[in-house]
Design an enzyme around this catalytic site. Sequence first.
Site, PDB file in Angstrom:
ATOM      1  N   ALA A  98       1.167  -1.513  -0.124  1.00 20.73           N
ATOM      2  CA  ALA A  98       0.094   0.073   0.111  1.00 20.73           C
ATOM      3  C   ALA A  98       0.763   0.957  -0.365  1.00 20.73           C
ATOM      4  CB  ALA A  98      -1.238  -0.449   1.175  1.00 20.73           C
ATOM      5  N   PRO A  99       0.609   2.639  -0.600  1.00 26.69           N
ATOM      6  CA  PRO A  99      -0.817   2.634  -1.217  1.00 26.69           C
ATOM      7  C   PRO A  99      -1.010   1.907  -2.465  1.00 26.69           C
ATOM      8  CG  PRO A  99       0.212   4.186  -1.508  1.00 26.69           C
ATOM      9  CD  PRO A  99       1.334   3.664  -0.812  1.00 26.69           C
TER      10      PRO A  99
ATOM     11  N   ASP B 107       1.009 -10.120   8.443  1.00 24.90           N
ATOM     12  CA  ASP B 107       1.806  -9.428   9.137  1.00 24.90           C
ATOM     13  C   ASP B 107       2.998  -9.979   8.954  1.00 24.90           C
ATOM     14  OD1 ASP B 107       3.451  -7.851  10.708  1.00 24.90           O
ATOM     15  OD2 ASP B 107       2.338  -8.385  12.799  1.00 24.90           O
TER      16      ASP B 107
ATOM     17  N   ASP C  60       9.213  -2.249   0.600  1.00 30.76           N
ATOM     18  CA  ASP C  60       9.295  -0.969   0.503  1.00 30.76           C
ATOM     19  C   ASP C  60       8.467  -0.695   1.929  1.00 30.76           C
ATOM     20  OD1 ASP C  60       9.829   1.971  -0.034  1.00 30.76           O
ATOM     21  OD2 ASP C  60       6.925   1.682  -0.259  1.00 30.76           O
TER      22      ASP C  60
ATOM     23  N   CYS D 206      11.603   5.430   2.648  1.00 35.44           N
ATOM     24  CA  CYS D 206      12.241   6.865   2.076  1.00 35.44           C
ATOM     25  C   CYS D 206      12.387   7.043   3.979  1.00 35.44           C
ATOM     26  CB  CYS D 206      10.320   7.400   2.079  1.00 35.44           C
ATOM     27  SG  CYS D 206       9.095   7.357   3.837  1.00 35.44           S
TER      28      CYS D 206
END
Length: 386
Positions: free
Chosen positions: A144-145, A201, A223, A278
Site C-alpha cells: 500500500a498504497p 503481518d 518498501d 523513505c
Amino acid sequence: MPGLATFSRHFEPIYGPSRWPGLLQALQAPTRHACLVNRNADPIDVGERLKPVEQRIVRIPWIRRCGAVLALAPAAQPEDKGVPKAAPGAKKKGKSAKAKLPWPFPALDLSNIKTHYLLDLASVLCVEALSVSPSDRVLDLCAAPGGKSLCILQALDPGRGGSLTANEPSKERRRRLTDVLASYSKTPKSLPPHVVVENVDATRPTIAAERFPDAFYSRVLVDAPCSSDRHILHAGGALLAHYAPSARARAAARRQLRLLLCALRACAVGGRVVYSTCALSPDENDAVVAAALARSPSAAVIATKSTVADVFGEDGFVVGEATELGWMVLPDNGVSGITSGGWGPLFFCVLEKVGIRDGYIEVIDEDGDEGVGVDDGGWDDDAVNG
C-alpha cells in the site's frame, strides 16, 4: 520552532553542516511527482488528459521496464495551466498536495480505466532496480498504497506466467491498495487474475512462512514502513513538535529487519530482493541491510559503490548517490533538470539470493520484539491519485 530544531540537530551531523541547510530547504519544498502512464488505458484518452502540459513533458529514457514515465521541467512546475483553479470567490481550504500539483489529476478513459498515476521518480527507480521480467513471480511485501505495485504490473505479462502478490496487513490501506490495482487494470471493477492481495503481518515469521512459501518468488520488494521524515517535516504542528527521531528510527528498524528477513526467506535462489525506505536515517537503511546480511549468509548485495555501474550500466541509477550498501535519492541531488533536484528521499538496496543453507536465517523471537506494531503514521505518499 522546537520541533524543527530537534529535526536539524539530529540530521545535521549525519549529512554535515555544509550540506544540511540546502538539504533541509529541499526537504521542506513541495514534493515533486513523475507521471506513470497506464499502458492499459486508451492512448488517445491519456494524451487528451495530459494535453495541458504536453509541451513540458519529457519521457525518462532510462526507465525501461515500467512503461512510459514522464517528468516536467522544473521551470514549468510553479505555474502550470493544467492545474484546476478555484472559482472566483470560492472559499480557500487548507494546504493541499493537490493544490500544488503541476500535473492534471488522473482521470478515467472511455473504459473507466485510470489514465495515469503520479508518484516520486525515486519510487519508480526503486522498482526498476528490481529488474522485473515478464514471467517473474513477484511479492510486494508492503504494497500500500499501490504505486510501486503498479510499476511492477506494467513489467509483467500474465500470458508468460507473470504474477504479483501484493501484501498489506492494514484493513483500510489494503482496501485502498485493492482499489488502485483494480482501477488501473483492464477490468477496473475487479483485480486482474494474475494479482493476489494478501493481509499478512510479515513481521511474524511463523505466520508469514505459512502464506509466503520459502524460496517461492523470483522478485521481492520490501518498501518498508519507516519514520517518513519528510512527511513529518511537511505536516509540522504537533507531529513535528513531538518528533523523536532516534527512538522512532530504532523502533522502525526492528520492524524493518523482520520484513527484510521474511523477504530473503521467500525469495528463490538466483532471485532478487530490493529493500527500500523513505527514511533519512542510516539506522533504517544501511544498518538494517547489514543486520540482515549478518543473519542471512545466503544473501548478497549486488549493487555497491564499486559494482553499481556493472549491474545497471555506466550511469548506475542516474539519480542519487551511493551509500555504504545501497543507493539514496535526496531532493538536493542537483538543482535543475529532469534527472536531478526535488526527488526523494528514498533509499534502496539491491540483494540477490545466492543459495539456501539450513537455518540460514536466525528467526527473531516473535514475542520479544517491541518494534513490531510500530505505527508508520498511516502516511499515504500517493494520495494525489485520488
